[in-house]
Design an enzyme around this catalytic site. Structure first.
Site, PDB file in Angstrom:
ATOM      1  N   TYR A  99       3.225  -0.166   6.173  1.00  0.00           N
ATOM      2  CA  TYR A  99       3.732  -0.269   4.802  1.00  0.00           C
ATOM      3  C   TYR A  99       4.125  -1.724   4.608  1.00  0.00           C
ATOM      4  CZ  TYR A  99       6.681   0.939   0.700  1.00  0.00           C
ATOM      5  OH  TYR A  99       7.253   1.019  -0.545  1.00  0.00           O
ATOM      6  N   LYS A 131      -0.342   0.628   3.309  1.00  0.00           N
ATOM      7  CA  LYS A 131       0.099   0.750   1.922  1.00  0.00           C
ATOM      8  C   LYS A 131       0.434  -0.664   1.489  1.00  0.00           C
ATOM      9  CE  LYS A 131       3.635   2.486  -1.205  1.00  0.00           C
ATOM     10  NZ  LYS A 131       4.798   3.345  -1.406  1.00  0.00           N
TER      11      LYS A 131
END
Length: 192
Positions: A32, A60
């Site tokens: 992330y 992400k």
């Protein structure tokens, strides 16, 4: 999904060790990249290294910089780069993002899925009007009050969002007005 170390500004060596340690659990890891909140940027080169060592299967991408997807794809072609900043979802999916990790579909799931699927299929005639309609809400994703905004939109459309727990503060009256108007406009236009 795993953030880099974020209790301090980690250097590249610490980031790699962090991902190595978690990868030892034996489950696929999606990094992330949220340098806004973590103060640690998983650069395209660092992501390629993490992927090359088998430590991550995807990322992400939350920088809001669409150019990153192209850089990452050049350095790590098999790494899944998932749309992470809601207000650049259309652009990232057009650039090849195979998925979207988001909060606002909790409020308007059908319309968000319809928009994503239309973009992925190259149907901009369907996707772009929806994206423009949803964009005033999707922009909340990169604001401090994004959870509060999503929860309010959920309440407005009849999906319980409820209040946030502390330390998150409620929206100001002005923020609530803006979210309410944007949500009601989207719903009036058929978003669900």
């Amino acid at each position: 999904m795993l953030l880099p170390p974020n209790a301090y500004r980690a250097d590249e060596r610490a980031v790699i060790e962090h991902y190595r340690e978690v990868a030892n659990a034996g489950v696929p890891v999606v990094a992330y990249n949220n340098p806004i909140d973590t103060k640690v940027d998983l650069t395209p080169a660092l992501l390629a290294r993490l992927h090359g060592e088998g430590l991550i299967v995807g990322v992400k991408e939350f920088t809001g910089d669409v150019r990153r997807l192209y850089q990452i794809a050049e350095l790590a072609p098999d790494l899944d780069v998932l749309a992470g900043s809601d207000d650049v979802t259309l652009e990232l999916v057009l650039a090849g993002a195979p998925g979207w990790i988001s909060g606002y579909p909790n409020a308007l799931p059908r319309s968000c899925v319809q928009m994503f699927n239309a973009v992925a299929a190259g149907d901009l005639a369907t996707a772009l009007p929806l994206y423009r309609l949803l964009h005033p809400l999707l922009r909340w994703d990169s604001k401090t009050e994004f959870v509060q905004a999503i929860k309010l939109s959920m309440d407005i459309v009849g999906r319980y969002g409820g209040p946030c727990r502390p330390p998150r503060a409620p929206l100001t009256d002005e923020q609530e007005r803006i979210v309410r108007e944007a949500t009601e406009k989207a719903v009036a236009a058929g978003c669900r």
